[in-house]
Design an enzyme around this catalytic site. Structure first.
Site, PDB file in Angstrom:
ATOM      1  N   HIS A  70       0.829  -1.221   0.000  1.00 28.05           N
ATOM      2  CA  HIS A  70       0.000   0.000   0.000  1.00 28.05           C
ATOM      3  C   HIS A  70       0.848   1.248   0.000  1.00 28.05           C
ATOM      4  CE1 HIS A  70      -3.629  -2.248   1.469  1.00 28.05           C
ATOM      5  NE2 HIS A  70      -4.091  -1.462   0.517  1.00 28.05           N
ATOM      6  N   ARG A  82      -4.857  -4.027 -12.588  1.00 22.39           N
ATOM      7  CA  ARG A  82      -4.710  -5.022 -11.505  1.00 22.39           C
ATOM      8  C   ARG A  82      -5.757  -4.702 -10.448  1.00 22.39           C
ATOM      9  NH1 ARG A  82       1.200  -3.980 -12.430  1.00 22.39           N
ATOM     10  NH2 ARG A  82       2.180  -5.999 -12.820  1.00 22.39           N
ATOM     11  N   ARG A 125      -8.229  -7.128 -15.289  1.00 20.85           N
ATOM     12  CA  ARG A 125      -7.817  -8.478 -14.894  1.00 20.85           C
ATOM     13  C   ARG A 125      -8.563  -8.866 -13.631  1.00 20.85           C
ATOM     14  NH1 ARG A 125      -1.734  -9.626 -13.283  1.00 20.85           N
ATOM     15  NH2 ARG A 125      -2.394  -8.631 -11.361  1.00 20.85           N
ATOM     16  N   GLU A 171       1.433 -16.701 -18.254  1.00 18.64           N
ATOM     17  CA  GLU A 171       2.505 -16.419 -17.298  1.00 18.64           C
ATOM     18  C   GLU A 171       2.988 -17.680 -16.579  1.00 18.64           C
ATOM     19  OE1 GLU A 171       1.015 -13.516 -14.481  1.00 18.64           O
ATOM     20  OE2 GLU A 171      -0.949 -14.443 -14.392  1.00 18.64           O
ATOM     21  N   ASN A 231       6.627 -11.162 -15.624  1.00 23.17           N
ATOM     22  CA  ASN A 231       7.093 -11.217 -14.229  1.00 23.17           C
ATOM     23  C   ASN A 231       6.927 -12.641 -13.702  1.00 23.17           C
ATOM     24  OD1 ASN A 231       7.164  -8.476 -14.625  1.00 23.17           O
ATOM     25  ND2 ASN A 231       5.279  -8.079 -13.498  1.00 23.17           N
ATOM     26  N   ASP A 232       5.727 -13.150 -13.871  1.00 25.84           N
ATOM     27  CA  ASP A 232       5.497 -14.512 -13.395  1.00 25.84           C
ATOM     28  C   ASP A 232       6.079 -15.552 -14.338  1.00 25.84           C
ATOM     29  OD1 ASP A 232       4.238 -14.406 -10.864  1.00 25.84           O
ATOM     30  OD2 ASP A 232       2.507 -13.499 -11.841  1.00 25.84           O
ATOM     31  N   ARG A 234      10.151 -14.078  -7.454  1.00 28.21           N
ATOM     32  CA  ARG A 234      10.292 -12.695  -7.921  1.00 28.21           C
ATOM     33  C   ARG A 234      10.423 -11.691  -6.786  1.00 28.21           C
ATOM     34  NH1 ARG A 234       4.365 -11.551 -10.624  1.00 28.21           N
ATOM     35  NH2 ARG A 234       4.670  -9.384 -10.078  1.00 28.21           N
ATOM     36  N   CYS A 284       2.531  -7.430 -20.864  1.00 25.55           N
ATOM     37  CA  CYS A 284       2.251  -6.500 -19.772  1.00 25.55           C
ATOM     38  C   CYS A 284       3.145  -6.686 -18.541  1.00 25.55           C
ATOM     39  CB  CYS A 284       0.790  -6.581 -19.356  1.00 25.55           C
ATOM     40  SG  CYS A 284       0.358  -8.154 -18.646  1.00 25.55           S
TER      41      CYS A 284
HETATM   42  C1  PEP Z   1       3.160 -10.554 -14.663  1.00 22.81           C
HETATM   43  O1  PEP Z   1       3.164 -11.562 -13.970  1.00 22.81           O
HETATM   44  O2  PEP Z   1       4.049 -10.294 -15.502  1.00 22.81           O
HETATM   45  C2  PEP Z   1       2.065  -9.572 -14.540  1.00 22.81           C
HETATM   46  C3  PEP Z   1       1.929  -8.582 -15.385  1.00 22.81           C
HETATM   47  O3  PEP Z   1       1.217  -9.695 -13.516  1.00 22.81           O
HETATM   48  P1  PEP Z   1       1.588  -9.367 -11.981  1.00 22.81           P
HETATM   49  O4  PEP Z   1       2.889  -8.610 -11.978  1.00 22.81           O
HETATM   50  O5  PEP Z   1       0.456  -8.577 -11.458  1.00 22.81           O
HETATM   51  O6  PEP Z   1       1.702 -10.724 -11.380  1.00 22.81           O
HETATM   52 MG    MG Z   2       1.405 -12.170 -12.908  1.00 23.78          MG
END
Ligand code: PEP
Ligand code: MG
Length: 588
Positions: free
Chosen positions: A198, A305, A341, A440, A463-464, A474, A511
């Protein structure tokens, strides 16, 4: 370990919000409330002790009410969480039991309160329901406020700070953060927090430089120490030498000047040097960020998100709240599209209590779509709200963390039920909403061709995808140096998904954070997704890089790197080939 250079100390944390500030530190955390003494109260004085407790509660509650009344309009969305705190002051579990304990054990109010809070914490440790567990943090914030008034420790009122300081805190509660006065506070740093906490979210909303997750900054910095916060690098420097200060002052003005120019230029569409256009969209967490998208040249929202709306409450939001939120975002972003999402909670996300969850491996656990499919009641409320909002704007729907075919079928079934119900109830909604999935998880990459048959678009979450492909948490600082979406395995996966999209005639958007880093753009342009979506602040830099690249050259470059065995070799070639273009981007 801090790095020392002469008298100065450099600490590396997590970038909360970009920008640089230099100023005097102001330690926010109050001392003394942890050292609570236990003493017995004579039975004749018990009523007085209870009254003392009640007075402290009332004082804390009044303070919170004043805070709520003063919250500026751009942060009104955080009021709910403070209202919950207000209710907690009279909570039976906290208020009632403390009074009972004072009476029964004939002990002082501070001790009784501490004991009750500790009992509540133990009790919640065995509960896995994340929303119930998150109450512990709220209870801790509330009880700290009461304790402060009981022991007479001075409460630092953040809104009263008037010396243009850099705040140093163990953690900033939502109430604290919302009270930050931009005119008076240059930046802040905290021991706790991650990029999606937050605190970091509000910092980005306020556009205030911050570094979070510094572990023990409050143990190292003292009030009035001179400190530099480099929010971009996630670095702070304590006791900087004159030379360092001059260096950072220069960096700061260069940064501000650069941002002004690049932001102005970002209003132009993203077009390569050989005339190809690429759609650039933004990732957001809060509706307020729409303004930043517009000023930074974003063409829509590629990833909304939605979990943060849930995280700011201690209950699942009502359909009407969600609907209003989504409709407002879509209206503000029109005619640009908004990809909403569905809830992606648990795992590595910003749920403050996820670390004490009873799951051994939360990132591999009941996260995102898995959670939603296990709670169709909660899921359907969100789906109904999205479907309804889609009647008012260009909204698409995105399911996160898809690992297999059946998950998509099951999720779409609940979506159909939601449509059916709305239809029956005669409520306006958009039947023809486009439905996409996040790619992902490696299994989804492998079966992307099959998945493409049942969805309208793919959104690659690097990212995932990097986390799950390389088995690198991560959020784990210890392996952060290994986390790299330019790993050949990740590049090949991204390429496969984009190729499948082209073959099957569905759009592929990227993304993850990878898409917002200028250094990665030659690779992504060469792979050729239909759009990139990123943090709004990254858009200007990415557009600038795009304008200097040629698609055909990037395609050839990708063919070369696909043959390469390691990140090191890929990176070296990138530097060699595009180094001069990268040097035109000073900050990301
Ligand atoms: C990702 O995993 O790349 C993604 C965009 O979603 P988040 O970062 O919210 O997991
Ligand atoms: Mg993700």
């Amino acid at each position: 370990m801090p790095l020392a250079n002469g008298g100065e100390i450099t600490l590396k944390g997590i970038s909360g919000s970009p920008g640089i500030c230099i100023g005097q530190a102001y330690l926010v955390d109050q001392e003394g409330i942890d050292i609570v003494e236990k003493y017995y109260i004579h039975k004749d004085r018990l009523q007085k002790e209870i009254k003392r407790f009640k007075t402290a509660v009332k004082k804390s509650r009044d303070e919170l009410e004043a805070t709520i009344a003063d919250i500026p309009d751009n942060l009104r969305q955080h009021v709910d969480i403070l209202e919950t705190h207000k209710a907690l002051y009279k909570d039976k579990m906290l208020y009632g039991k403390t009074i009972d304990m004072i009476k029964k054990d004939k002990i002082n109010a501070e001790w009784a309160l501490k004991k009750i809070v500790s009992d509540i914490k133990t009790m919640f440790e065995n509960i896995s329901e994340p929303y119930l567990k998150s109450r512990v943090t709220d209870i801790a914030h509330v009880s700290d406020g009461i304790l402060r008034n009981l022991v007479g420790a001075e409460d630092v009122d953040i809104s009263e700070i008037d010396k243009r300081v850099v705040l140093i805190a163990h953690d900033l509660s939502p109430a604290d953060t919302s009270r930050i006065q931009l005119k008076r506070v240059k930046g802040f740093t905290t021991d706790l927090g991650g990029r999606t906490s937050h605190t970091a979210i509000i910092a980005r909303t306020l556009n205030i430089p911050s570094v979070v997750g510094l572990d023990n900054i409050t143990g190292i910095v003292k009030s009035d120490d001179i400190i530099i916060v480099d929010g971009q690098a996630g670095v702070i420097i304590i006791h900087p030498t004159d030379e360092t200060i001059i260096h950072y002052q220069k960096l700061k003005s260069q940064y501000e000047e650069y941002r002004q120019i690049i932001t102005r230029d970002s209003q132009r569409p993203a077009e390569t040097a050989d005339g190809h256009r690429l759609k650039i969209m933004a990732n957001i967490e809060l509706p307020e960020e729409v303004k930043t998208i517009v000023t930074h040249g974003g063409e829509g929202i590629g990833l909304y998100r939605t979990e943060f709306l849930y995280l700011s409450k201690n209950r699942f939001p009502e359909e009407e709240e969600l609907f209003n939120n989504y409709r407002d975002v879509a209206t503000a972003m029109a005619p640009g599209s908004v990809t909403i999402r569905t809830l992606d909670i648990n795992g590595d996300k910003a749920i403050s209590d996820s670390s004490d969850s009873d799951e051994q491996n939360p990132a591999l656990g009941l996260r995102a779509i898995r959670f939603c499919l296990s709670r169709p009641d909660v899921f359907k409320v969100q789906l109904r709200a999205i479907l309804r909002a889609a009647a008012f704007g260009n909204i698409k729907l995105l399911f996160p963390m898809i690992s297999g075919y059946k998950e998509v079928i099951d999720a779409k079934k609940i979506l159909e039920e939601a449509s059916f119900e709305l239809e029956k109830e005669g409520i306006n909604f958009n039947k023809n909403i486009e439905v996409g999935i996040m790619i992902e998880i490696p299994s989804a990459v492998v079966i992307a061709d099959t998945l493409a048959e049942i969805v309208d678009f793919f959104s690659i979450g690097t990212n995932d995808l990097t986390q799950y492909t390389m088995a690198i948490d991560r959020g784990n600082k210890k392996v952060a140096n290994l986390f790299n979406p330019l790993h050949p395995a990740v590049i090949r996966m991204v390429k496969r998904v984009v190729d499948v999209g082209k073959e099957k005639g569905i759009d592929v958007i990227m993304c993850g954070e990878m898409a917002g880093v200028p250094f990665n753009i030659p690779v992504l342009l060469g792979i050729g997704p239909d759009a990139l979506s990123m943090n709004p602040h990254s858009i200007p830099g990415v557009k600038k890089i795009i304008s200097q690249l040629k698609v055909e050259e990037c395609q050839e470059f990708v063919m070369e790197i696909l043959e390469m065995p390691s990140v090191e070799e890929i990176t070296a070639l990138m530097e060699k080939r595009y180094g001069s273009i990268f040097s035109s981007i000073k900050y990301t």
